[in-house]
Design a protein around this motif. Structure first.
Motif, PDB file in Angstrom:
ATOM      1  N   LEU A 197       0.661  -1.189   0.019  1.00 15.24           N
ATOM      2  CA  LEU A 197      -0.023   0.031  -0.012  1.00 15.24           C
ATOM      3  C   LEU A 197       0.850   1.263   0.003  1.00 15.24           C
ATOM      4  O   LEU A 197       0.480   2.434  -0.400  1.00 15.24           O
ATOM      5  CB  LEU A 197      -0.915   0.052   1.233  1.00 15.24           C
ATOM      6  N   LEU A 198       2.129   1.310   0.370  1.00 15.07           N
ATOM      7  CA  LEU A 198       3.184   2.463   0.273  1.00 15.07           C
ATOM      8  C   LEU A 198       3.838   2.354  -0.759  1.00 15.07           C
ATOM      9  O   LEU A 198       4.535   3.443  -1.046  1.00 15.07           O
ATOM     10  CB  LEU A 198       3.999   2.091   1.641  1.00 15.07           C
ATOM     11  N   LYS A 199       3.870   1.464  -1.657  1.00 16.66           N
ATOM     12  CA  LYS A 199       4.832   1.346  -2.638  1.00 16.66           C
ATOM     13  C   LYS A 199       4.544   2.544  -3.733  1.00 16.66           C
ATOM     14  O   LYS A 199       3.086   2.822  -4.153  1.00 16.66           O
ATOM     15  CB  LYS A 199       4.505  -0.031  -3.487  1.00 16.66           C
ATOM     16  N   ASP A 200       5.507   3.086  -4.261  1.00 17.38           N
ATOM     17  CA  ASP A 200       5.662   4.214  -5.286  1.00 17.38           C
ATOM     18  C   ASP A 200       4.610   5.425  -4.686  1.00 17.38           C
ATOM     19  O   ASP A 200       4.427   6.186  -5.480  1.00 17.38           O
ATOM     20  CB  ASP A 200       4.847   3.558  -6.658  1.00 17.38           C
ATOM     21  N   ARG A 201       4.621   5.512  -3.386  1.00 14.34           N
ATOM     22  CA  ARG A 201       4.034   6.779  -2.823  1.00 14.34           C
ATOM     23  C   ARG A 201       4.761   7.398  -1.888  1.00 14.34           C
ATOM     24  O   ARG A 201       5.577   6.738  -1.135  1.00 14.34           O
ATOM     25  CB  ARG A 201       2.573   6.270  -2.583  1.00 14.34           C
ATOM     26  N   VAL A 202       4.437   8.377  -1.587  1.00 14.09           N
ATOM     27  CA  VAL A 202       4.904   9.215  -0.231  1.00 14.09           C
ATOM     28  C   VAL A 202       3.767   9.272   0.610  1.00 14.09           C
ATOM     29  O   VAL A 202       2.689   9.787   0.556  1.00 14.09           O
ATOM     30  CB  VAL A 202       5.259  10.799  -0.706  1.00 14.09           C
ATOM     31  N   THR A 203       3.972   8.660   1.792  1.00 13.70           N
ATOM     32  CA  THR A 203       2.827   8.467   2.825  1.00 13.70           C
ATOM     33  C   THR A 203       3.340   9.023   4.331  1.00 13.70           C
ATOM     34  O   THR A 203       4.221   8.650   4.635  1.00 13.70           O
ATOM     35  CB  THR A 203       2.858   6.866   2.995  1.00 13.70           C
TER      36      THR A 203
END
Length: 333
Positions: A197-203
């Protein structure tokens, strides 16, 4: 003493030279030699930035004035950006932000505080027990996420101490994605679901102190473990071990995690209800017939007719109004 008469010209006038070595100009330097950096943490006026594969410490240039620089910002850096010890560069420009997560100290505070910039999603971490969940704080974080245009993600910890079913039922109609974990141990399967769910994103991670937020971040990024401290089991008081936001790259996967300090409140004084309703695409078209400055929870709101005509589920309207009503309620209610 020289006297000036009607035949005086400019050569006869004595002008005291100013102390300036050059005339004032409003033209700002272009800084064409600036390099791009990514702000990973801010501490007492010093900003640590990632420039390519090296860490650079910098400070704001005077020309930025009062413009704030926060974790997640993309910035232009000049000066010594070698990253060598005892060097200091300057941040001369903050690039346009694609998103800004804000909060106020409380609902009466007119001053916004930028939590992070350029995030894609907000992970709201809450424990199911020890300390007890705070649904009103969750609601407020959801409103902040919707207002900022961030995708919300609910992470429930300590499921071995209490069931998550009741809490999850109240957020089912909002469509918030969620992950349920056990106490403070995270098995490979759970971490795998979170990483996906965190992949390729800024969380950005946000949560009340003691819910296991930083412990989860440490499990996701073990080589960058941060200190965790004891928090009183009854009052929730204790040492808040995450004292400043910190951006960390996910190992082996493209993506960033921003660990933020534990929060006791999430003020929403800055939030416009018209922006929150945008997170409900099945309801938003129905607002076209609303009175001007409609709160979407008052007599004459067009959403009642919109739902009655079958355009949206009544539970969705209830969820929207519950979120908007958080500004009128204390977080502990």
């Amino acid at each position: 003493m020289r006297r000036y008469g009607k035949n005086t010209d400019e050569d006869d006038i004595r002008v005291r030279p100013s102390g300036r070595s050059r005339p004032r100009t409003h033209r700002r330097p272009l800084h064409e030699d600036a390099v791009e950096g990514f702000v990973v943490t801010v501490d007492r006026g010093r900003l640590t930035c990632l420039v390519e594969d090296r860490t650079v410490v910098a400070m704001k240039a005077r020309e930025l004035g009062r413009k704030g620089v926060v974790v997640g910002d993309r910035v232009a850096i000049v000066g010594d950006h070698s990253g060598r010890p005892d060097t200091l560069a300057r941040i001369v420009r903050v690039e346009e932000r694609r998103s800004v997560l804000r909060r106020t100290a409380d609902d009466q505070d007119p001053f916004e505080r930028v939590v992070v910039a350029n995030a894609d999603q907000l992970a709201i971490v809450t424990s199911l027990a020890d300390p007890e969940p705070r649904p009103r704080l969750i609601d407020r974080c959801l409103v902040g996420a919707f207002d900022a245009g961030l995708d919300p993600l609910l992470i429930l910890t300590k499921s071995d101490l209490a069931s998550p079913e009741t809490l999850l039922e109240s957020y089912g109609t909002i469509g918030v994605r969620h992950v349920v974990t056990s106490a403070e141990s995270f098995d490979d399967a759970t971490l795998g679901r979170v990483r996906e769910l965190l992949k390729d994103r800024v969380t950005a991670f946000v949560g009340h102190s003691g819910v296991g937020k930083t412990t989860l971040v440490n499990a996701l990024i073990p080589d960058r473990a941060r200190a965790t401290g004891h928090v009183n089991e009854v009052t929730g008081r204790g040492r808040h071990t995450t004292t400043s936001a910190l951006a960390l790259p996910l190992p082996d996967d493209p993506g960033w995690v921003i660990d933020t300090p534990g929060v006791r409140s999430f003020g929403l004084n800055h939030v416009d209800p018209a922006r929150v309703v945008l997170a409900f695409p099945d309801l938003e078209p129905g607002t076209a017939g609303c009175p001007r400055s409609c709160s979407h929870d008052e007599e004459g709101c067009a959403l009642d007719a919109w739902v009655a005509e079958g355009h949206a589920d009544p539970a969705r309207l209830y969820s929207l109004r519950r979120l908007l009503a958080t500004r009128e309620r204390r977080e502990g209610d």
